[in-house]
Design a protein around this motif. Structure first.
Motif, PDB file in Angstrom:
ATOM      1  N   THR A  12       0.833  -1.179   0.000  1.00  0.00           N
ATOM      2  CA  THR A  12       0.000   0.000   0.000  1.00  0.00           C
ATOM      3  C   THR A  12       0.877   1.242   0.000  1.00  0.00           C
ATOM      4  N   LYS A  13       0.297   2.323  -0.423  1.00  0.00           N
ATOM      5  CA  LYS A  13       1.052   3.572  -0.451  1.00  0.00           C
ATOM      6  C   LYS A  13       1.078   4.239   0.911  1.00  0.00           C
ATOM      7  N   GLU A  14       0.053   4.099   1.683  1.00  0.00           N
ATOM      8  CA  GLU A  14      -0.022   4.697   3.009  1.00  0.00           C
ATOM      9  C   GLU A  14      -0.085   3.602   4.056  1.00  0.00           C
ATOM     10  N   VAL A  15       0.725   3.731   5.070  1.00  0.00           N
ATOM     11  CA  VAL A  15       0.745   2.763   6.165  1.00  0.00           C
ATOM     12  C   VAL A  15       0.308   3.476   7.434  1.00  0.00           C
ATOM     13  N   ASN A  16      -0.581   2.850   8.185  1.00  0.00           N
ATOM     14  CA  ASN A  16      -1.041   3.400   9.451  1.00  0.00           C
ATOM     15  C   ASN A  16       0.154   3.511  10.395  1.00  0.00           C
ATOM     16  N   ASP A  17       0.314   4.670  11.048  1.00  0.00           N
ATOM     17  CA  ASP A  17       1.459   4.896  11.932  1.00  0.00           C
ATOM     18  C   ASP A  17       1.479   3.936  13.118  1.00  0.00           C
ATOM     19  N   LYS A  18       0.312   3.625  13.696  1.00  0.00           N
ATOM     20  CA  LYS A  18       0.277   2.693  14.829  1.00  0.00           C
ATOM     21  C   LYS A  18       0.699   1.291  14.390  1.00  0.00           C
ATOM     22  N   PHE A  19       0.259   0.884  13.214  1.00  0.00           N
ATOM     23  CA  PHE A  19       0.650  -0.425  12.701  1.00  0.00           C
ATOM     24  C   PHE A  19       2.155  -0.464  12.427  1.00  0.00           C
ATOM     25  N   LEU A  20       2.678   0.592  11.845  1.00  0.00           N
ATOM     26  CA  LEU A  20       4.114   0.663  11.580  1.00  0.00           C
ATOM     27  C   LEU A  20       4.921   0.647  12.876  1.00  0.00           C
ATOM     28  N   ASP A  21       4.480   1.401  13.884  1.00  0.00           N
ATOM     29  CA  ASP A  21       5.163   1.400  15.177  1.00  0.00           C
ATOM     30  C   ASP A  21       5.133   0.020  15.818  1.00  0.00           C
ATOM     31  N   THR A  22       4.001  -0.669  15.723  1.00  0.00           N
ATOM     32  CA  THR A  22       3.886  -2.016  16.279  1.00  0.00           C
ATOM     33  C   THR A  22       4.829  -2.978  15.575  1.00  0.00           C
ATOM     34  N   MET A  23       4.880  -2.918  14.268  1.00  0.00           N
ATOM     35  CA  MET A  23       5.748  -3.829  13.513  1.00  0.00           C
ATOM     36  C   MET A  23       7.227  -3.520  13.756  1.00  0.00           C
ATOM     37  N   LEU A  24       7.585  -2.244  13.867  1.00  0.00           N
ATOM     38  CA  LEU A  24       8.970  -1.892  14.167  1.00  0.00           C
ATOM     39  C   LEU A  24       9.360  -2.334  15.572  1.00  0.00           C
ATOM     40  N   GLY A  25       8.453  -2.210  16.526  1.00  0.00           N
ATOM     41  CA  GLY A  25       8.719  -2.688  17.879  1.00  0.00           C
ATOM     42  C   GLY A  25       8.886  -4.193  17.929  1.00  0.00           C
ATOM     43  N   PHE A  26       8.040  -4.917  17.192  1.00  0.00           N
ATOM     44  CA  PHE A  26       8.160  -6.376  17.126  1.00  0.00           C
ATOM     45  C   PHE A  26       9.485  -6.786  16.494  1.00  0.00           C
ATOM     46  N   ALA A  27       9.842  -6.128  15.397  1.00  0.00           N
ATOM     47  CA  ALA A  27      11.111  -6.446  14.729  1.00  0.00           C
ATOM     48  C   ALA A  27      12.296  -6.140  15.633  1.00  0.00           C
ATOM     49  N   GLY A  28      12.227  -5.039  16.379  1.00  0.00           N
ATOM     50  CA  GLY A  28      13.299  -4.715  17.324  1.00  0.00           C
ATOM     51  C   GLY A  28      13.418  -5.765  18.414  1.00  0.00           C
ATOM     52  N   GLY A  29      12.299  -6.245  18.936  1.00  0.00           N
ATOM     53  CA  GLY A  29      12.325  -7.289  19.953  1.00  0.00           C
ATOM     54  C   GLY A  29      12.901  -8.592  19.427  1.00  0.00           C
ATOM     55  N   VAL A  30      12.537  -8.944  18.207  1.00  0.00           N
ATOM     56  CA  VAL A  30      13.086 -10.161  17.595  1.00  0.00           C
ATOM     57  C   VAL A  30      14.588 -10.035  17.408  1.00  0.00           C
ATOM     58  N   MET A  31      15.052  -8.869  16.992  1.00  0.00           N
ATOM     59  CA  MET A  31      16.498  -8.683  16.789  1.00  0.00           C
ATOM     60  C   MET A  31      17.263  -8.704  18.110  1.00  0.00           C
ATOM     61  N   ILE A  32      16.682  -8.153  19.164  1.00  0.00           N
ATOM     62  CA  ILE A  32      17.339  -8.213  20.474  1.00  0.00           C
ATOM     63  C   ILE A  32      17.437  -9.658  20.945  1.00  0.00           C
ATOM     64  N   ALA A  33      16.353 -10.415  20.810  1.00  0.00           N
ATOM     65  CA  ALA A  33      16.377 -11.827  21.209  1.00  0.00           C
ATOM     66  C   ALA A  33      17.379 -12.617  20.372  1.00  0.00           C
ATOM     67  N   ALA A  34      17.388 -12.366  19.075  1.00  0.00           N
ATOM     68  CA  ALA A  34      18.320 -13.092  18.201  1.00  0.00           C
ATOM     69  C   ALA A  34      19.763 -12.740  18.524  1.00  0.00           C
ATOM     70  N   SER A  35      20.029 -11.475  18.822  1.00  0.00           N
ATOM     71  CA  SER A  35      21.406 -11.101  19.137  1.00  0.00           C
ATOM     72  C   SER A  35      21.856 -11.710  20.451  1.00  0.00           C
ATOM     73  N   PHE A  36      20.945 -11.839  21.413  1.00  0.00           N
ATOM     74  CA  PHE A  36      21.357 -12.458  22.672  1.00  0.00           C
ATOM     75  C   PHE A  36      21.584 -13.955  22.486  1.00  0.00           C
ATOM     76  N   TRP A  37      20.598 -14.669  21.961  1.00  0.00           N
ATOM     77  CA  TRP A  37      20.693 -16.130  21.893  1.00  0.00           C
ATOM     78  C   TRP A  37      21.716 -16.600  20.871  1.00  0.00           C
ATOM     79  N   SER A  38      21.967 -15.841  19.834  1.00  0.00           N
ATOM     80  CA  SER A  38      22.909 -16.284  18.804  1.00  0.00           C
ATOM     81  C   SER A  38      24.303 -15.700  18.957  1.00  0.00           C
TER      82      SER A  38
END
Length: 93
Positions: free
Chosen positions: A1-27
């Motif tokens: 889509t051309k426009e992304v809801n800001d709350k949805f984008l913030d949620t997805m960026l937060g989820f991706a950040g959490g996954v990267m923190i977990a991956a960096s610790f465990w790996s």
């Protein structure tokens, strides 16, 4: 889509950040602590130094690479040579 809801984008960026923190610790950090158990300085020191150097590396490149943040005016671009406004070398987030 051309426009992304800001709350949805913030949620997805937060989820991706959490996954990267977990991956960096465990790996990366947990195996580094395990491998440096018998180190003469301490088991936490080599991984902590590597973690801090990695953070400084990311910070330095954030300061150097020309980029603009989402919904920010063009005159608020950051990084080296950001005033030239060359779209070919500009990262937009």
């Amino acid at each position: 889509t051309k426009e992304v809801n800001d709350k949805f984008l913030d949620t997805m960026l937060g989820f991706a950040g959490g996954v990267m923190i977990a991956a960096s610790f465990w790996s990366l950090l947990a195996p580094a602590i395990e491998h440096s158990q018998n180190h003469f300085i301490g088991e936490w020191f080599p991984p902590a130094v590597g973690f801090l150097l990695g953070g400084l590396f990311i910070y330095a490149f954030d300061q150097m690479i020309p980029h603009a943040h989402r919904n920010a005016p063009e005159d608020r671009m950051e990084g080296w040579r950001a005033k030239k406004k060359r779209r070919s070398t500009l990262l937009v987030f």
